[in-house]
Design a protein around this motif. Structure first.
Motif, PDB file in Angstrom:
ATOM      1  N   ALA A  67       0.834  -1.204   0.000  1.00  0.00           N
ATOM      2  CA  ALA A  67       0.000   0.000   0.000  1.00  0.00           C
ATOM      3  C   ALA A  67       0.872   1.258   0.000  1.00  0.00           C
ATOM      4  O   ALA A  67       2.025   1.240   0.421  1.00  0.00           O
ATOM      5  N   VAL A  68       0.289   2.353  -0.475  1.00  0.00           N
ATOM      6  CA  VAL A  68       0.982   3.643  -0.527  1.00  0.00           C
ATOM      7  C   VAL A  68       0.066   4.710   0.042  1.00  0.00           C
ATOM      8  O   VAL A  68      -1.125   4.747  -0.258  1.00  0.00           O
ATOM      9  N   GLN A  69       0.636   5.583   0.854  1.00  0.00           N
ATOM     10  CA  GLN A  69      -0.091   6.722   1.415  1.00  0.00           C
ATOM     11  C   GLN A  69       0.663   7.988   1.038  1.00  0.00           C
ATOM     12  O   GLN A  69       1.838   8.145   1.373  1.00  0.00           O
ATOM     13  N   LEU A  70       0.005   8.884   0.304  1.00  0.00           N
ATOM     14  CA  LEU A  70       0.635  10.158  -0.058  1.00  0.00           C
ATOM     15  C   LEU A  70       0.204  11.231   0.934  1.00  0.00           C
ATOM     16  O   LEU A  70      -0.986  11.393   1.193  1.00  0.00           O
ATOM     17  N   VAL A  71       1.185  11.939   1.474  1.00  0.00           N
ATOM     18  CA  VAL A  71       0.928  12.962   2.484  1.00  0.00           C
ATOM     19  C   VAL A  71       1.536  14.273   1.983  1.00  0.00           C
ATOM     20  O   VAL A  71       2.742  14.357   1.741  1.00  0.00           O
ATOM     21  N   ARG A  72       0.693  15.293   1.861  1.00  0.00           N
ATOM     22  CA  ARG A  72       1.186  16.589   1.391  1.00  0.00           C
ATOM     23  C   ARG A  72       1.815  17.334   2.558  1.00  0.00           C
ATOM     24  O   ARG A  72       1.195  17.500   3.606  1.00  0.00           O
ATOM     25  N   VAL A  73       3.066  17.807   2.365  1.00  0.00           N
ATOM     26  CA  VAL A  73       3.774  18.492   3.447  1.00  0.00           C
ATOM     27  C   VAL A  73       4.102  19.940   3.081  1.00  0.00           C
ATOM     28  O   VAL A  73       4.551  20.710   3.936  1.00  0.00           O
TER      29      VAL A  73
END
Length: 162
Positions: A67-73
């Motif tokens: 799985a992949v989780q994209l987090v905007r920083v």
């Protein structure tokens, strides 16, 4: 045919223009506290908080190997938490790295990155605490990202292995 660009430096500070995704491998047991994640956490609290919430709520989401989780920083920076290691210790089943999970995660990441029009930045992910070898991971990065026209930069940084 393009290829991976290798540079000396810090993968948490990509020095290119445009949208950037910093990709790294996480474990499947909710542990965040050693290796490259420390460098991420020194810069931004969001990737760790999102990863921990994703793990905590795993019964109701896609958290798991591959799985992949994209987090905007930042307006132009995302962090990709990729689940590519089983547990955190080397045991009877070998090192925690799971190459097939990293392959799956990179394939999922490629679609997201293409949609964002982003470049990918990473340490030699999966090769530090996960116990993987870059000679096995590099072809996956090439096949899943580079061969799809996605620019990839790999950072070699003194003490912060991936």
């Amino acid at each position: 045919m393009s290829e991976i660009t290798y540079v000396r430096g810090d993968a948490t500070v990509p020095s290119v223009k445009g949208v950037k995704v910093i990709a790294h491998v996480c474990n499947d047991i909710g542990g965040w506290g050693k290796g490259f994640v420390l460098a991420l956490s020194r810069r931004w609290p969001e990737p760790e908080a999102a990863y921990r919430a994703w793990h905590r709520d795993r019964a109701r989401n896609d958290f798991g190997l591959g799985a992949v989780q994209l987090v905007r920083v930042d307006p132009y920076v995302w962090v990709a938490n990729m689940i590519g290691q089983r547990g955190i210790r080397t045991g009877s089943k070998g090192a925690p790295v799971r190459y097939e999970a990293i392959d799956t995660a990179l394939g999922r990441l490629a679609g997201e990155v293409a949609e964002l029009g982003a470049s990918v930045h990473m340490p030699r992910t999966g090769c530090g605490l996960a116990g993987g070898t870059w000679s096995r991971i590099e072809p996956l990065v090439t096949e899943r990202l580079v061969d799809r026209g996605i620019a990839v930069t790999v950072y070699d940084h003194g003490e912060d292995g991936g």
